[in-house]
Design a protein around this motif. Structure first.
Motif, mmCIF file in Angstrom:
data_model
loop_
_atom_site.group_PDB
_atom_site.id
_atom_site.type_symbol
_atom_site.label_atom_id
_atom_site.label_comp_id
_atom_site.label_asym_id
_atom_site.label_seq_id
_atom_site.Cartn_x
_atom_site.Cartn_y
_atom_site.Cartn_z
ATOM 1 N N LYS A 331 -4.927 -9.079 -75.104
ATOM 2 C CA LYS A 331 -5.425 -8.582 -76.382
ATOM 3 C C LYS A 331 -6.913 -8.254 -76.302
ATOM 4 C CE LYS A 331 -2.047 -11.119 -79.176
ATOM 5 N NZ LYS A 331 -1.858 -12.203 -80.183
ATOM 6 N N GLY A 332 -7.639 -8.984 -75.455
ATOM 7 C CA GLY A 332 -9.054 -8.680 -75.249
ATOM 8 C C GLY A 332 -9.245 -7.355 -74.560
ATOM 9 N N ALA A 333 -8.373 -7.053 -73.604
ATOM 10 C CA ALA A 333 -8.438 -5.756 -72.929
ATOM 11 C C ALA A 333 -8.148 -4.634 -73.910
ATOM 12 C CB ALA A 333 -7.437 -5.722 -71.769
ATOM 13 N N ASP A 334 -7.147 -4.842 -74.756
ATOM 14 C CA ASP A 334 -6.812 -3.822 -75.756
ATOM 15 C C ASP A 334 -7.986 -3.563 -76.697
ATOM 16 O OD1 ASP A 334 -4.255 -3.659 -74.717
ATOM 17 O OD2 ASP A 334 -3.383 -5.052 -76.174
ATOM 18 N N ARG A 335 -8.624 -4.616 -77.108
ATOM 19 C CA ARG A 335 -9.746 -4.461 -78.038
ATOM 20 C C ARG A 335 -10.919 -3.745 -77.364
ATOM 21 N NH1 ARG A 335 -12.378 -9.334 -81.744
ATOM 22 N NH2 ARG A 335 -13.699 -7.972 -83.024
ATOM 23 N N PHE A 336 -11.154 -4.063 -76.104
ATOM 24 C CA PHE A 336 -12.207 -3.393 -75.344
ATOM 25 C C PHE A 336 -11.936 -1.897 -75.246
ATOM 26 C CE2 PHE A 336 -13.664 -2.389 -70.820
ATOM 27 C CZ PHE A 336 -14.961 -2.052 -71.204
ATOM 28 N N VAL A 337 -10.716 -1.547 -74.883
ATOM 29 C CA VAL A 337 -10.352 -0.139 -74.740
ATOM 30 C C VAL A 337 -10.507 0.601 -76.069
ATOM 31 C CG1 VAL A 337 -8.441 1.438 -74.250
ATOM 32 C CG2 VAL A 337 -8.840 -0.522 -72.757
ATOM 33 N N GLU A 338 -10.076 -0.031 -77.144
ATOM 34 C CA GLU A 338 -10.170 0.608 -78.465
ATOM 35 C C GLU A 338 -11.612 0.892 -78.875
ATOM 36 O OE1 GLU A 338 -8.193 -2.017 -81.100
ATOM 37 O OE2 GLU A 338 -6.176 -1.612 -80.301
ATOM 38 N N ALA A 339 -12.544 0.069 -78.392
ATOM 39 C CA ALA A 339 -13.953 0.233 -78.769
ATOM 40 C C ALA A 339 -14.698 1.241 -77.906
ATOM 41 C CB ALA A 339 -14.666 -1.125 -78.694
ATOM 42 N N LEU A 340 -14.093 1.677 -76.812
ATOM 43 C CA LEU A 340 -14.783 2.597 -75.906
ATOM 44 C C LEU A 340 -14.940 3.981 -76.539
ATOM 45 C CD1 LEU A 340 -13.048 1.614 -72.541
ATOM 46 C CD2 LEU A 340 -15.454 1.226 -73.150
ATOM 47 N N THR A 341 -16.081 4.600 -76.283
ATOM 48 C CA THR A 341 -16.357 5.945 -76.789
ATOM 49 C C THR A 341 -16.581 6.941 -75.664
ATOM 50 O OG1 THR A 341 -18.720 5.422 -76.975
ATOM 51 C CG2 THR A 341 -17.342 5.057 -78.925
ATOM 52 N N SER A 342 -16.431 6.503 -74.426
ATOM 53 C CA SER A 342 -16.594 7.387 -73.279
ATOM 54 C C SER A 342 -15.534 8.486 -73.285
ATOM 55 C CB SER A 342 -16.493 6.587 -71.977
ATOM 56 O OG SER A 342 -16.393 7.441 -70.856
ATOM 57 N N ASP A 343 -15.881 9.649 -72.749
ATOM 58 C CA ASP A 343 -14.934 10.758 -72.634
ATOM 59 C C ASP A 343 -13.990 10.591 -71.443
ATOM 60 O OD1 ASP A 343 -16.030 12.040 -74.848
ATOM 61 O OD2 ASP A 343 -17.501 13.136 -73.635
ATOM 62 N N ASP A 344 -14.287 9.632 -70.577
ATOM 63 C CA ASP A 344 -13.501 9.439 -69.359
ATOM 64 C C ASP A 344 -13.093 7.973 -69.271
ATOM 65 O OD1 ASP A 344 -12.418 9.228 -66.834
ATOM 66 O OD2 ASP A 344 -14.058 10.269 -65.806
ATOM 67 N N VAL A 345 -11.920 7.658 -69.805
ATOM 68 C CA VAL A 345 -11.404 6.284 -69.789
ATOM 69 C C VAL A 345 -10.028 6.296 -69.136
ATOM 70 C CG1 VAL A 345 -10.669 4.299 -71.155
ATOM 71 C CG2 VAL A 345 -12.672 5.634 -71.862
ATOM 72 N N THR A 346 -9.851 5.466 -68.126
ATOM 73 C CA THR A 346 -8.561 5.310 -67.453
ATOM 74 C C THR A 346 -8.089 3.878 -67.651
ATOM 75 O OG1 THR A 346 -9.171 6.927 -65.755
ATOM 76 C CG2 THR A 346 -7.322 5.464 -65.269
ATOM 77 N N VAL A 347 -6.865 3.709 -68.089
ATOM 78 C CA VAL A 347 -6.322 2.381 -68.339
ATOM 79 C C VAL A 347 -5.016 2.218 -67.574
ATOM 80 C CG1 VAL A 347 -5.574 0.717 -70.081
ATOM 81 C CG2 VAL A 347 -7.334 2.411 -70.644
ATOM 82 N N ASP A 348 -4.935 1.197 -66.758
ATOM 83 C CA ASP A 348 -3.698 0.836 -66.081
ATOM 84 C C ASP A 348 -3.213 -0.489 -66.647
ATOM 85 O OD1 ASP A 348 -3.735 3.063 -64.503
ATOM 86 O OD2 ASP A 348 -4.241 2.042 -62.637
ATOM 87 N N ILE A 349 -2.125 -0.451 -67.389
ATOM 88 C CA ILE A 349 -1.491 -1.665 -67.890
ATOM 89 C C ILE A 349 -0.233 -1.884 -67.054
ATOM 90 C CG2 ILE A 349 -0.424 -2.824 -69.846
ATOM 91 C CD1 ILE A 349 -3.424 -2.377 -70.141
ATOM 92 N N TYR A 350 -0.239 -2.923 -66.252
ATOM 93 C CA TYR A 350 0.891 -3.187 -65.365
ATOM 94 C C TYR A 350 1.909 -4.079 -66.064
ATOM 95 C CZ TYR A 350 -1.926 -1.210 -61.614
ATOM 96 O OH TYR A 350 -2.680 -0.362 -60.819
ATOM 97 N N ASP A 351 3.125 -3.586 -66.150
ATOM 98 C CA ASP A 351 4.212 -4.303 -66.811
ATOM 99 C C ASP A 351 5.372 -4.352 -65.834
ATOM 100 O OD1 ASP A 351 5.874 -5.516 -68.609
ATOM 101 O OD2 ASP A 351 6.314 -3.707 -69.748
ATOM 102 N N GLY A 352 5.580 -5.525 -65.228
ATOM 103 C CA GLY A 352 6.509 -5.633 -64.119
ATOM 104 C C GLY A 352 5.682 -5.935 -62.887
ATOM 105 N N ALA A 353 5.806 -5.129 -61.839
ATOM 106 C CA ALA A 353 4.953 -5.302 -60.664
ATOM 107 C C ALA A 353 3.504 -5.106 -61.064
ATOM 108 C CB ALA A 353 5.341 -4.293 -59.590
ATOM 109 N N GLY A 354 2.669 -6.065 -60.702
ATOM 110 C CA GLY A 354 1.254 -5.981 -61.037
ATOM 111 C C GLY A 354 0.874 -6.635 -62.344
ATOM 112 N N SER A 355 1.827 -7.261 -63.013
ATOM 113 C CA SER A 355 1.540 -7.796 -64.344
ATOM 114 C C SER A 355 0.856 -9.164 -64.326
ATOM 115 C CB SER A 355 2.826 -7.886 -65.173
ATOM 116 O OG SER A 355 3.760 -8.763 -64.562
ATOM 117 N N LEU A 356 0.732 -9.781 -63.141
ATOM 118 C CA LEU A 356 0.038 -11.053 -63.049
ATOM 119 C C LEU A 356 -1.469 -10.863 -63.192
ATOM 120 C CD1 LEU A 356 1.846 -12.810 -60.053
ATOM 121 C CD2 LEU A 356 2.332 -13.023 -62.499
#
Length: 378
Positions: A331-356
């Motif tokens: 939830k902290g990551a989500d809140r951080f992403v929502e607050a970003l104003t940069s024109d170049d934001v990449t988000v990788d949310i791993y669900d399954g492999a990589g979710s640890l």
């Protein structure tokens, strides 16, 4: 914004099914097999000695430290024979096992010091055997020095784009070599790993505790690096893993030399998203913040927030997080992403492999994506 989810089924190597924390931390160690930070069968044999029923921390420390000693011995024997490659690889692995052995000890247990001294000594000897590609550095800072390493792609002396890689609450600078220290140089970039305040030798021997204004130590490192002919000072990147997911964005928001920043585990508030979310590391967070107790830690860590900081980031930002992360609240990551104003934001949310936490179970992919991202932005 580009959000990527993995749909692969979560399939884990459970060497310690009796304890979730033991299991997770061992997957952290196993993730380093591909880059020489550990060996699967050395780990499996150590786990077999410990067993699948006990949760005794003394047994944990005894067996992992014994493996560390045994592997170091084979390394030094190889060195005496002149088998440099064998020696280097063994000493690298020994460092990892020493780090693993001390993880569940009390913060002030003197055996943590023994593990740290022996482990870093072995890594430093391995670095000496790297043909100059791994160089020890010492950055002057507030009357002391922050120790670490710069890892280069080659010995050409060419000025390279350089990524400063910041660790988390319990990482050593040496361990970071097996998270990004091989990936960045493989793509023509330098990577720098330093024991910044609250970490490694700075915490253990110099009482340099963590601080919310992380742009201050980061600026000191950039000042140091700018003087090197093998560093392109116009192409600095900054990445942070785990707790470093706070350190890196905070520093980048106030340090204009950063051209791109990555949070390998996004966060908003260290107090709520880490300290309260994962109680097993509260003692560690008290130690690294220089707090005498829970109340003081809460007061200090409340200042470690990206509120009023995230929207200042105008450079490219990369955020990685896993849906099954039990250490840092997504939830902290989500809140951080929502607050970003940069024109170049990449988000990788791993669900399954990589979710640890830190995508330990997907390291070969996650580490590659991180370093590829920087390759195209600095």
């Amino acid at each position: 914004m580009n959000t990527v989810k993995t749909g692969d089924a979560l399939s884990l190597i459970e060497l310690f099914p009796q304890d979730e924390d033991w299991s997770l931390q061992t997957m952290r160690l196993l993730s380093q097999v591909a880059v020489g930070g550990s060996d699967l069968f050395e780990c499996a044999r150590t786990a077999a000695r410990i067993g699948r029923e006990t949760t005794d921390g003394e047994t944990w420390h005894r067996e992992w430290s014994q493996t560390a000693k045994d592997i170091a011995a084979t390394g030094y024997e190889a060195l005496e024979r002149g088998d440099i490659t064998t020696a280097r690889r063994a000493l690298f692995r020994s460092m990892s096992y020493w780090r693993h052995s001390e993880f569940f000890l009390d913060s002030f247990d003197e055996r943590r010091t023994e593990a740290y001294v022996e482990g870093t000594k072995n890594f430093q000897k391995a670095a000496e055997l790297s043909d100059g590609l791994i160089e020890r550095i010492a950055v002057p800072f507030e009357g002391k020095e922050m120790e670490g390493y710069i890892v280069r792609p080659d010995n050409s002396g060419q000025a390279r784009p350089t990524v400063l890689f910041l660790g988390g609450a319990d990482s050593w600078a040496e361990e970071l070599y097996f998270l990004g220290g091989t990936e960045f140089p493989a793509r023509g970039m330098n990577v720098v790993m330093v024991d910044t305040p609250g970490r490694g030798s700075s915490l253990r021997f110099k009482e340099m505790y963590s601080r919310p204004d992380y742009e201050v130590p980061v600026a000191a490192i950039f000042d140091f690096l700018e003087k090197r002919s093998d560093v392109d000072a116009d192409r600095f990147g900054l990445a942070g893993v785990s707790f470093g997911g706070y350190y890196a964005p905070r520093a980048a928001a106030f340090e204009p030399r950063v051209k791109a920043v990555a949070a390998w585990c996004g966060t908003w508030s260290i107090l709520t998203d880490f300290y309260e979310f994962y109680p097993p590391l509260q003692k560690q967070l008290q130690w690294l913040s220089g707090s005498k107790d829970d109340a003081e830690a809460r007061e200090k860590l409340a200042k470690f927030t990206l509120d009023g900081v995230a929207d200042k980031l105008k450079i490219p930002v990369y955020v990685m997080h896993g849906t099954a992360d039990i250490i840092m609240d997504i939830k902290g990551a989500d809140r951080f992403v929502e607050a970003l104003t940069s024109d170049d934001v990449t988000v990788d949310i791993y669900d399954g492999a990589g979710s640890l936490h830190c995508s330990y179970d997907y390291m070969s992919v996650a580490g590659a994506r991180l370093s590829d991202w920087f390759l195209h932005r600095i």
